[in-house]
Design an enzyme around this catalytic site. Structure first.
Site, short mmCIF file in Angstrom:
data_model
loop_
_atom_site.label_atom_id
_atom_site.label_comp_id
_atom_site.label_asym_id
_atom_site.label_seq_id
_atom_site.Cartn_x
_atom_site.Cartn_y
_atom_site.Cartn_z
N ASP A 246 1.72 3.92 3.07
CA ASP A 246 0.76 4.86 2.27
C ASP A 246 1.32 5.89 1.41
OD1 ASP A 246 -1.95 5.43 1.47
OD2 ASP A 246 -2.65 5.87 3.12
N ASP A 247 1.48 6.80 2.34
CA ASP A 247 2.03 8.41 1.64
C ASP A 247 3.31 8.70 2.45
OD1 ASP A 247 -0.12 9.07 -0.64
OD2 ASP A 247 -0.90 8.39 1.28
N GLU B 165 -11.40 3.13 5.26
CA GLU B 165 -10.45 4.10 5.93
C GLU B 165 -11.27 5.19 6.61
OE1 GLU B 165 -8.35 6.67 3.07
OE2 GLU B 165 -6.72 7.11 4.41
N HIS C 109 0.89 -1.12 -0.11
CA HIS C 109 -0.01 0.02 0.05
C HIS C 109 1.07 1.29 -0.11
CE1 HIS C 109 -3.94 2.00 1.79
NE2 HIS C 109 -3.31 2.83 1.10
#
Ligand code: HPA
Ligand code: ZN
Length: 330
Positions: A270-271, A192, A9
């Site tokens: 994720d980021d 989420e 992810h």
């Protein structure tokens, strides 16, 4: 020896570090509204998913040429190799670029170039998952997927991301049906910020094989039972959940509860340029917070392998490396 990791992810656009933003702005003659790195960094305080997405999409303005996308991807791969990542299944948001006038194949070509050299240059095998922005029309996603399928570029799967609440998975049924008909793997962000119903819908209407985030599944016992029984992977991102205020603090994060429930939970970043760290930073912080220890760290690594789209023989080879890491721990 580093714990061998699989990352499932990871938005490649979310690896755009502040330093690279300034470098690309200069390269491409793009004006950025911040005078200094510190001024830019001061923007990285988020109240929810949308407040993050606003900055995430804004910063992408500096990505203009194929080489920019290649540099972005190579920077991630270099950092991931340092973290012990051996295999990464990377999300790429075409509409975040086409919507601002960058040709689809410029962006896709730039990313693909870096991935093509990843095993040789970084020791990381990769897969590419094209993610569609659920707050844009499904017709646009369908058109982009059709263009990619006709382009000669290879992608491995499709996913769904961006603002979740109000954009349920079933809006994208036709897009995911086309993906399935073309042999692509399917994943989706769900649960989420959105309710457990979105996780059911992603499974039943889109046929996804993994749920990205999925933390709100815990609110629905019947859903948890299904996810456990069917071994549906959840790609959990602890730093992201805290920074986007889905969870108050890391100490409140349910990752250990998820493992105890028998969920196939994995840890991902994720980021990472926005949320305070990469996959190794997430794992180190969880280890410090919950005293995970080598057995649960190895379990998380094995879950990542099982949840990946690698072939059985590739999974078996990576698992042996996790076993070797575990055997070397006290
Ligand atoms: N959620 C939804 N969309 C996103 C995310 C996320 O965590 N990161 C980048 N796009
Ligand atoms: Zn995400």
């Amino acid at each position: 020896m580093k714990l061998p990791l699989v990352e499932l992810h990871l938005h490649i656009e979310g690896t755009l570090e502040p330093e690279l933003i300034f470098e690309l702005a200069e390269r491409n003659g793009v004006a950025v509204p911040w005078a200094t790195l510190a001024e830019l960094r001061a923007q990285y305080e988020f109240t929810d998913l949308q407040s993050f997405l606003n900055l995430y999409y804004h910063n992408l303005d500096v990505l203009r040429q194929a080489a920019d996308f290649t540099d972005l991807t190579r920077a991630y791969l270099a950092r991931a190799a340092d973290a012990g990542v051996r295999h990464a299944e990377i999300f790429f948001d075409p509409q975040a670029h086409t919507s601002r006038g960058i040709p689809l194949l410029t962006a896709l070509g730039g990313v693909t170039d870096a991935l093509g050299n990843s095993v040789a240059d970084f020791g990381i095998s990769t897969k590419l998952i094209v993610t569609f922005l659920r707050d844009r029309p499904a017709d646009e996603a369908l058109q982009i997927l059709t263009e990619i399928l006709a382009s000669g570029y290879t992608i491995d799967g499709v996913g769904l991301d961006s603002a979740e609440v109000g954009y349920p998975p079933e809006l994208f049924e036709e897009v995911f049906a086309l993906a399935a008909a073309n042999g692509l793997r399917r994943v989706a962000h769900a649960g989420e910020e959105g309710p457990p119903e979105y996780v059911w819908s992603a499974l039943d209407r889109l046929g996804v094989e993994r749920i990205d985030h999925g933390i709100r599944s815990l609110e629905d016992a019947a859903l948890v039972e299904r996810l456990v029984r069917e071994r549906v992977p959840l790609t959990v991102c602890p730093f992201s959940n805290v920074r986007l205020r889905a969870i108050d603090t890391l100490a409140d994060h349910p990752i250990v509860r998820m493992l105890d429930l028998g969920l196939l939970a994995t840890v991902n970043s994720d980021d990472p340029a926005y949320f305070g760290g990469y996959i190794d930073d997430n794992l180190a912080a969880l280890d410090a917070e919950f005293d995970l220890g080598p057995d649960r760290l190895a379990l998380l690594a094995r879950n990542g392998i099982e949840a990946s789209f690698l072939e059985p023989a590739e999974k078996a080879a990576l698992s042996l490396d996790v076993d070797a890491w575990r055997a070397a721990q006290p």
